[in-house]
Design a protein around this motif. Structure first.
Motif, PDB file in Angstrom:
ATOM      1  N   VAL A   1       9.485  -7.899   1.704  1.00  8.72           N
ATOM      2  CA  VAL A   1      10.215  -6.763   1.144  1.00  8.72           C
ATOM      3  C   VAL A   1       9.238  -5.600   1.111  1.00  8.72           C
ATOM      4  CG1 VAL A   1      11.478  -5.853  -0.829  1.00  8.72           C
ATOM      5  CG2 VAL A   1      11.706  -8.275  -0.215  1.00  8.72           C
ATOM      6  N   VAL A   2       9.533  -4.575   1.879  1.00  2.00           N
ATOM      7  CA  VAL A   2       8.634  -3.441   2.030  1.00  2.00           C
ATOM      8  C   VAL A   2       9.170  -2.294   1.192  1.00  2.00           C
ATOM      9  CG1 VAL A   2       7.481  -1.916   3.681  1.00  2.00           C
ATOM     10  CG2 VAL A   2       8.079  -4.263   4.354  1.00  2.00           C
ATOM     11  N   THR A   3       8.378  -1.917   0.188  1.00  3.64           N
ATOM     12  CA  THR A   3       8.772  -0.855  -0.725  1.00  3.64           C
ATOM     13  C   THR A   3       7.847   0.344  -0.544  1.00  3.64           C
ATOM     14  OG1 THR A   3       7.323  -1.514  -2.544  1.00  3.64           O
ATOM     15  CG2 THR A   3       9.489  -2.590  -2.421  1.00  3.64           C
ATOM     16  N   GLY A   4       8.251   1.441  -1.127  1.00  3.37           N
ATOM     17  CA  GLY A   4       7.451   2.658  -1.089  1.00  3.37           C
ATOM     18  C   GLY A   4       8.364   3.858  -1.124  1.00  3.37           C
ATOM     19  N   PRO A   5       7.802   5.006  -1.416  1.00  2.00           N
ATOM     20  CA  PRO A   5       8.615   6.221  -1.489  1.00  2.00           C
ATOM     21  C   PRO A   5       9.113   6.641  -0.107  1.00  2.00           C
ATOM     22  CG  PRO A   5       6.298   6.783  -1.628  1.00  2.00           C
ATOM     23  CD  PRO A   5       6.379   5.281  -1.656  1.00  2.00           C
ATOM     24  N   PRO A   6      10.066   7.562  -0.048  1.00  2.18           N
ATOM     25  CA  PRO A   6      10.508   8.084   1.247  1.00  2.18           C
ATOM     26  C   PRO A   6       9.306   8.667   2.003  1.00  2.18           C
ATOM     27  CG  PRO A   6      11.916   8.907  -0.510  1.00  2.18           C
ATOM     28  CD  PRO A   6      10.764   8.214  -1.170  1.00  2.18           C
ATOM     29  N   ALA A   7       9.307   8.493   3.313  1.00  2.00           N
ATOM     30  CA  ALA A   7       8.284   9.066   4.198  1.00  2.00           C
ATOM     31  C   ALA A   7       6.897   8.462   3.984  1.00  2.00           C
ATOM     32  CB  ALA A   7       8.234  10.594   4.073  1.00  2.00           C
ATOM     33  N   ALA A   8       6.819   7.289   3.385  1.00  7.66           N
ATOM     34  CA  ALA A   8       5.520   6.651   3.146  1.00  7.66           C
ATOM     35  C   ALA A   8       4.992   5.936   4.385  1.00  7.66           C
ATOM     36  CB  ALA A   8       5.621   5.655   1.990  1.00  7.66           C
ATOM     37  N   GLY A   9       5.889   5.505   5.254  1.00  8.54           N
ATOM     38  CA  GLY A   9       5.475   4.756   6.432  1.00  8.54           C
ATOM     39  C   GLY A   9       5.928   3.308   6.408  1.00  8.54           C
ATOM     40  N   LYS A  10       7.006   3.027   5.677  1.00 10.11           N
ATOM     41  CA  LYS A  10       7.506   1.648   5.576  1.00 10.11           C
ATOM     42  C   LYS A  10       7.933   1.121   6.951  1.00 10.11           C
ATOM     43  CE  LYS A  10      10.529   2.947   2.490  1.00 10.11           C
ATOM     44  NZ  LYS A  10      10.133   4.354   2.294  1.00 10.11           N
ATOM     45  N   SER A  11       8.672   1.925   7.691  1.00 12.30           N
ATOM     46  CA  SER A  11       9.114   1.509   9.027  1.00 12.30           C
ATOM     47  C   SER A  11       7.924   1.315   9.955  1.00 12.30           C
ATOM     48  CB  SER A  11      10.068   2.549   9.622  1.00 12.30           C
ATOM     49  OG  SER A  11      11.244   2.633   8.856  1.00 12.30           O
ATOM     50  N   SER A  12       6.947   2.177   9.842  1.00 18.70           N
ATOM     51  CA  SER A  12       5.740   2.048  10.676  1.00 18.70           C
ATOM     52  C   SER A  12       4.977   0.774  10.330  1.00 18.70           C
ATOM     53  CB  SER A  12       4.827   3.271  10.495  1.00 18.70           C
ATOM     54  OG  SER A  12       5.475   4.431  10.946  1.00 18.70           O
ATOM     55  N   TRP A  13       4.921   0.427   9.045  1.00 14.17           N
ATOM     56  CA  TRP A  13       4.251  -0.811   8.642  1.00 14.17           C
ATOM     57  C   TRP A  13       4.950  -2.003   9.285  1.00 14.17           C
ATOM     58  CZ3 TRP A  13       5.096  -5.492   6.428  1.00 14.17           C
ATOM     59  CH2 TRP A  13       3.965  -6.208   6.015  1.00 14.17           C
ATOM     60  N   ILE A  14       6.272  -1.981   9.259  1.00 16.93           N
ATOM     61  CA  ILE A  14       7.035  -3.084   9.858  1.00 16.93           C
ATOM     62  C   ILE A  14       6.799  -3.128  11.364  1.00 16.93           C
ATOM     63  CG2 ILE A  14       9.363  -3.896  10.387  1.00 16.93           C
ATOM     64  CD1 ILE A  14      10.132  -3.035   7.513  1.00 16.93           C
ATOM     65  N   GLU A  15       6.809  -1.979  12.021  1.00 12.85           N
ATOM     66  CA  GLU A  15       6.565  -1.955  13.466  1.00 12.85           C
ATOM     67  C   GLU A  15       5.212  -2.563  13.813  1.00 12.85           C
ATOM     68  OE1 GLU A  15       7.165   1.930  15.172  1.00 12.85           O
ATOM     69  OE2 GLU A  15       9.116   2.129  14.197  1.00 12.85           O
ATOM     70  N   ALA A  16       4.242  -2.399  12.921  1.00 13.92           N
ATOM     71  CA  ALA A  16       2.900  -2.932  13.170  1.00 13.92           C
ATOM     72  C   ALA A  16       2.796  -4.428  12.887  1.00 13.92           C
ATOM     73  CB  ALA A  16       1.879  -2.175  12.315  1.00 13.92           C
ATOM     74  N   HIS A  17       3.737  -4.995  12.134  1.00 21.16           N
ATOM     75  CA  HIS A  17       3.624  -6.388  11.715  1.00 21.16           C
ATOM     76  C   HIS A  17       4.724  -7.318  12.233  1.00 21.16           C
ATOM     77  CE1 HIS A  17       1.010  -4.309   8.851  1.00 21.16           C
ATOM     78  NE2 HIS A  17       0.349  -5.456   8.811  1.00 21.16           N
ATOM     79  N   ALA A  18       5.911  -6.826  12.438  1.00 20.11           N
ATOM     80  CA  ALA A  18       7.029  -7.685  12.851  1.00 20.11           C
ATOM     81  C   ALA A  18       6.943  -8.021  14.332  1.00 20.11           C
ATOM     82  CB  ALA A  18       8.361  -6.996  12.549  1.00 20.11           C
TER      83      ALA A  18
ATOM     84  N   VAL B   1       4.004   0.233   0.496  1.00 20.61           N
ATOM     85  CA  VAL B   1       3.333   1.197   1.368  1.00 20.61           C
ATOM     86  C   VAL B   1       3.324   2.534   0.635  1.00 20.61           C
ATOM     87  CG1 VAL B   1       3.351   2.340   3.623  1.00 20.61           C
ATOM     88  CG2 VAL B   1       4.159  -0.028   3.412  1.00 20.61           C
ATOM     89  N   ASP B   2       2.126   3.018   0.341  1.00 24.93           N
ATOM     90  CA  ASP B   2       1.996   4.257  -0.430  1.00 24.93           C
ATOM     91  C   ASP B   2       0.736   5.004  -0.019  1.00 24.93           C
ATOM     92  OD1 ASP B   2       1.980   6.306  -2.258  1.00 24.93           O
ATOM     93  OD2 ASP B   2       1.470   5.045  -3.975  1.00 24.93           O
ATOM     94  N   PRO B   3       0.868   6.007   0.844  1.00 24.51           N
ATOM     95  CA  PRO B   3      -0.299   6.789   1.246  1.00 24.51           C
ATOM     96  C   PRO B   3      -0.719   7.819   0.195  1.00 24.51           C
ATOM     97  CG  PRO B   3       1.641   7.642   2.328  1.00 24.51           C
ATOM     98  CD  PRO B   3       2.074   6.405   1.552  1.00 24.51           C
ATOM     99  N   GLY B   4       0.018   7.887  -0.907  1.00 29.51           N
ATOM    100  CA  GLY B   4      -0.282   8.839  -1.974  1.00 29.51           C
ATOM    101  C   GLY B   4       0.782   9.910  -2.081  1.00 29.51           C
ATOM    102  N   GLN B   5       0.996  10.366  -3.298  1.00 36.07           N
ATOM    103  CA  GLN B   5       2.078  11.309  -3.564  1.00 36.07           C
ATOM    104  C   GLN B   5       1.914  12.618  -2.792  1.00 36.07           C
ATOM    105  OE1 GLN B   5       2.898  11.751  -7.730  1.00 36.07           O
ATOM    106  NE2 GLN B   5       4.743  12.932  -7.378  1.00 36.07           N
TER     107      GLN B   5
END
Length: 145
Positions: A4-21, A100-104
């Motif tokens: 379950v990938v959480t994080g604010p909008p535009a944090a890079g959740k989809s990119s994290w999945i692309e790198a791992h799935a 996934v949280d690159p910071g506010q």
């Protein structure tokens, strides 16, 4: 395994999945679902509320079906801000929660550049509520923006 990938909008959740799935994994991402259900040229983000209503129903159906297959394949689910009930379900399913949280500051810059101003409110709400989430945080940026 359920991720379950959480994080604010535009944090890079989809990119994290692309790198791992892997190609054989299931990915449940509301943005991807909405895009698949709308016509050519529809925005990737900032979707129309009626499109989102249909996409949410498809997302829930996909979740139900995918959760039955967790013993056979990995499932990656984007859930920006899961509530207590959802977190309890994910715990029962032995999910790995990834935040996934690159910071506010980075998130707000990305939202200003590519998202609706409404997403600023969602991001602010996420940062105000993040203390509820399990802390396996990915603090680095997900990709070069």
């Amino acid at each position: 395994m359920l991720y379950v990938v959480t994080g604010p909008p535009a944090a890079g959740k989809s990119s994290w999945i692309e790198a791992h799935a892997k190609p054989t994994d299931i990915v449940i991402d509301l943005d991807r679902i909405t895009s698949a259900l709308t016509g050519p040229g529809a925005p990737q983000w900032n979707q129309h509320p009626l499109h989102l209503r249909v996409a949410h129903r498809a997302r829930y159906a996909a979740m139900d079906a995918a959760f039955e297959l967790l013993d056979q394949l990995d499932v990656y689910l984007i859930h920006t801000m899961p509530n207590g009930k959802a977190l309890a379900k994910y715990k029962r399913l032995k999910a790995r929660i990834v935040t996934v949280d690159p910071g506010q500051e980075v998130v707000m810059q990305r939202i200003k550049a590519m998202r609706s101003v409404d997403m600023e409110r969602v991001a602010t709400r996420w940062y105000n509520a993040r203390h509820r989430l399990p802390r396996e945080v990915m603090p680095q940026t997900s990709r070069s923006w």
